[in-house]
Motif scaffolding. Structure first.
Motif, PDB file in Angstrom:
ATOM      1  N   SER A 120       0.832  -1.202   0.000  1.00 39.91           N
ATOM      2  CA  SER A 120       0.000   0.000   0.000  1.00 39.91           C
ATOM      3  C   SER A 120       0.871   1.259   0.000  1.00 39.91           C
ATOM      4  N   ASN A 121       0.246   2.350  -0.384  1.00 39.45           N
ATOM      5  CA  ASN A 121       0.933   3.649  -0.378  1.00 39.45           C
ATOM      6  C   ASN A 121       1.387   4.013   1.020  1.00 39.45           C
ATOM      7  N   ASN A 122       0.581   3.676   2.030  1.00 38.81           N
ATOM      8  CA  ASN A 122       0.924   4.025   3.405  1.00 38.81           C
ATOM      9  C   ASN A 122       2.190   3.309   3.855  1.00 38.81           C
ATOM     10  N   ILE A 156       4.706   2.408   1.993  1.00 44.58           N
ATOM     11  CA  ILE A 156       5.824   3.099   1.346  1.00 44.58           C
ATOM     12  C   ILE A 156       6.126   4.406   2.077  1.00 44.58           C
ATOM     13  N   LYS A 157       5.083   5.118   2.500  1.00 44.32           N
ATOM     14  CA  LYS A 157       5.281   6.363   3.237  1.00 44.32           C
ATOM     15  C   LYS A 157       5.925   6.098   4.593  1.00 44.32           C
TER      16      LYS A 157
END
Length: 135
Positions: free
Chosen positions: A5-7, A9-10
């Motif tokens: 998910s993008n989260n 990666i963040k």
């Protein structure tokens, strides 16, 4: 294979950047106080800072149950280290002092973002578990 998910990666990006800032500030503060940077105290503390980032990245990538909590706790630790450097640097009005203070403030802001992403990470995990129970 599970899609990252993008989260996640963040979280990994924020963890790495805040680790680099905290590590830099720790080394600068030890240097300012005249402690040898190859002493066991400095190396142990630097190793701890790096190890905490590795743990956060590892848990975030695997999406384990307590990864959000670990992320929040490590970000609080990094923010405390950044705040310590902000408070201790002397002379505060020199170019060196200003650099340390700006870097510490940037680190604290990024740690707040990391805490937010850690909370979102826990939220997403809870939603996944609720969806699994509903099936």
């Amino acid at each position: 294979m599970k899609k990252v998910s993008n989260n996640v990666i963040k979280v990994i990006a924020i963890s790495t950047v805040t680790m680099l800032i905290a590590l830099t500030l720790e080394l600068l503060m030890y240097h300012q106080h005249g402690t040898s940077l190859v002493s066991s105290t400095v190396l142990w503390r630097a190793g701890l800072i790096v190890a905490l980032s590795v743990v956060v990245d590892f848990l975030a990538a695997l999406d384990w149950r307590f990864d959000g909590y670990v992320t929040v706790l490590v970000m609080l630790y990094y923010a405390a280290a950044d705040w310590g450097a902000f408070e201790v640097v002397r002379p505060k009005a020199s170019v060196y002092g200003m650099f340390v203070q700006v870097l510490a403030i940037l680190g604290i802001i990024l740690c707040i973002a990391g805490i937010w992403y850690g909370m979102k990470q826990r939220h997403y995990y809870s939603i996944q578990e609720i969806n699994k129970m509903g099936r």
